[in-house]
Design an enzyme around this catalytic site. Structure first.
Site, PDB file in Angstrom:
ATOM      1  CG  HIS A 156     -14.116   2.401  16.937  1.00 30.75           C
ATOM      2  ND1 HIS A 156     -12.838   2.366  16.443  1.00 30.75           N
ATOM      3  CD2 HIS A 156     -14.059   3.176  18.055  1.00 30.75           C
ATOM      4  CE1 HIS A 156     -12.020   3.062  17.224  1.00 30.75           C
ATOM      5  NE2 HIS A 156     -12.745   3.566  18.220  1.00 30.75           N
ATOM      6  CG  ASN A 173     -12.199   4.440  13.376  1.00 33.87           C
ATOM      7  OD1 ASN A 173     -13.211   4.079  12.778  1.00 33.87           O
ATOM      8  ND2 ASN A 173     -11.098   3.712  13.410  1.00 33.87           N
ATOM      9  CG  ASP A 208     -15.421  -2.148  12.531  1.00 35.57           C
ATOM     10  OD1 ASP A 208     -14.226  -1.790  12.493  1.00 35.57           O
ATOM     11  OD2 ASP A 208     -15.964  -2.608  13.546  1.00 35.57           O
ATOM     12  NE  ARG A 234      -2.667 -10.663 -11.287  1.00 29.68           N
ATOM     13  CZ  ARG A 234      -1.382 -11.037 -11.376  1.00 29.68           C
ATOM     14  NH1 ARG A 234      -0.922 -11.524 -12.517  1.00 29.68           N
ATOM     15  NH2 ARG A 234      -0.588 -10.933 -10.330  1.00 29.68           N
ATOM     16  CG  ASP A 243      -2.448   4.113   5.837  1.00 27.83           C
ATOM     17  OD1 ASP A 243      -2.398   3.303   6.782  1.00 27.83           O
ATOM     18  OD2 ASP A 243      -2.802   5.299   5.963  1.00 27.83           O
ATOM     19  CD  GLU A 290      -5.106   2.981  10.017  1.00 31.53           C
ATOM     20  OE1 GLU A 290      -4.367   3.924  10.271  1.00 31.53           O
ATOM     21  OE2 GLU A 290      -5.518   2.185  10.881  1.00 31.53           O
ATOM     22  NE  ARG A 309      -7.574  -2.644 -12.016  1.00 27.84           N
ATOM     23  CZ  ARG A 309      -6.421  -3.146 -12.438  1.00 27.84           C
ATOM     24  NH1 ARG A 309      -5.746  -2.545 -13.407  1.00 27.84           N
ATOM     25  NH2 ARG A 309      -5.922  -4.246 -11.904  1.00 27.84           N
TER      26      ARG A 309
END
Length: 379
Positions: free
Chosen positions: A269, A264, A273, A288, A256, A299, A319
């Site tokens: 917005h 936003n 985006d 991978r 999230d 989101e 990571r």
């Protein structure tokens, strides 16, 4: 699970193959030659019935020592693609010799059989023009040559000085030549039209397959970020539920974007985006090729990672957190120095667990990560 991999584009459909056309041509030539061979040999029975012994020997010699060897040689060469040009010459020669042998034998036969031999010879000319499956140029040369030599034989009666008889057969041979060549030309035009229709049909089918593949990909892909959408994930869950093979379990991450509504509200917005697109790029770069990224909500993203144990899953999640924070995307709602970060919940693979349940566990872990301060990983 093959369903976890992105859908490949379908291979391009092949147009009407040249090799198949050549094979069909070889088959047509073989059928014609076999038919000519059988007719030539079977006609010996008629020769025995209507010819005297002296002329019968000539007829047998023409049929068995001239026509038959040429037809057999053409059949042999027809099976070898490298000898096709020579085969065409031998086959055309065989048709001409077959025509002339029937015409010559007819000169020795009594009436009414002589006229039947003459008509049979014209039938050989017509059949050779129509169904011999030779090239158009070879067919023209063969048919015209056979017609001219036929006319010379029937007019002269194989006598010197010439008998100058059977002028009506000369006219009929010319008509047969013209009709046979026109019929062959019309047949070629019809075949060419059929080939064009089949090629067009193949192209339409290929375009339809491409359109269907593109439509299927679009229906399973999020338009903004380019990753799979919620519908694709629901299909995976449905396929796994319907499968008779027990699941080995799937590792799942739920991601999230922290304070994205605030982003936003302050940045707009359009900026939101662009922010999501940058985050998705960073996430995919650190996964991978077999890992599947799904935009789960506005989101929120789910990542299915087959074949990872718990320590590898934890390392991958951390990571991803570092990769997003290192983008240093300014967060307009957090003041100076505030950057966009993500929170990650992990659900290690559990044998026999469904993907839906793994997603639920990862979502619960994400809830804990968000309520523990965000920008972190929680199990």
């Amino acid at each position: 699970m093959n369903e976890l991999f992105p859908i490949d584009q379908q291979r391009r459909a092949s147009d009407w193959p040249e090799a198949a056309r050549q094979i069909r041509g070889a088959g047509a030539r073989q059928r014609f030659l076999v038919g000519a061979l059988l007719v030539n040999v079977a006609a010996l029975a008629i020769d025995v019935a209507v010819l005297d012994p002296r002329h019968l020997a000539v007829a047998a010699g023409l049929r068995l020592l001239l026509v038959t060897p040429l037809v057999l040689l053409a059949l042999t060469l027809n099976r070898r693609p490298a000898d096709r040009p020579l085969q065409a010459v031998i086959q055309a020669t065989a048709v001409v010799v077959f025509t002339l042998s029937v015409t010559a034998i007819g000169q020795f036969a009594p009436e009414p059989f002589a006229g039947r031999y003459m008509m049979s010879a014209l039938f050989v000319v017509f059949a050779g023009a129509l169904v011999s499956a030779l090239s158009w140029r070879t067919t023209k040369i063969m048919t015209v040559t056979a017609t001219v030599l036929y006319a010379l034989i029937v007019v002269s009666g194989l006598r010197w000085p010439p008998a100058w008889a059977n002028i009506d057969l000369v006219g009929l041979s010319l008509v047969t030549c013209v009709v046979g060549l026109r019929a062959r030309r019309r047949k070629e035009a019809q075949i060419a039209e059929l080939v064009a229709i089949r090629r067009s049909d193949a192209r339409l089918k290929r375009d339809l397959r491409r359109a269907n593949a593109a439509l299927e990909q679009l229906s399973a892909t999020d338009a903004l970020t380019g990753v799979f959408n919620r519908r694709y994930l629901d299909d995976l869950i449905e396929q796994e539920t319907a499968s008779l093979v027990p699941s080995l379990g799937q590792s799942v991450l739920m991601i999230d974007v922290d304070h994205f509504k605030l982003f936003n509200d302050h940045g707009g917005h359009a900026a939101g985006d662009r922010c999501l697109q940058q985050i998705v790029t960073a996430i995919r770069r650190n996964l991978r090729s077999c890992d599947v990224v799904v935009r789960y909500g506005g989101e929120e993203f789910a990542v299915v990672l087959p074949g990872l144990d718990e320590s590898e899953l934890q390392e991958t999640a951390e990571r991803l957190c570092h990769a997003v924070s290192n983008l240093k995307i300014a967060h307009p709602g957090l003041g100076d120095g505030g950057v966009v970060t993500i929170s990650v919940g992990i659900a290690p693979a559990v044998p026999a667990e469904t993907l839906a349940h793994a997603i639920q566990r990862a979502d619960q872990s994400l809830y804990r990560a968000k309520h523990s301060g965000r920008n972190r990983v929680s199990a």
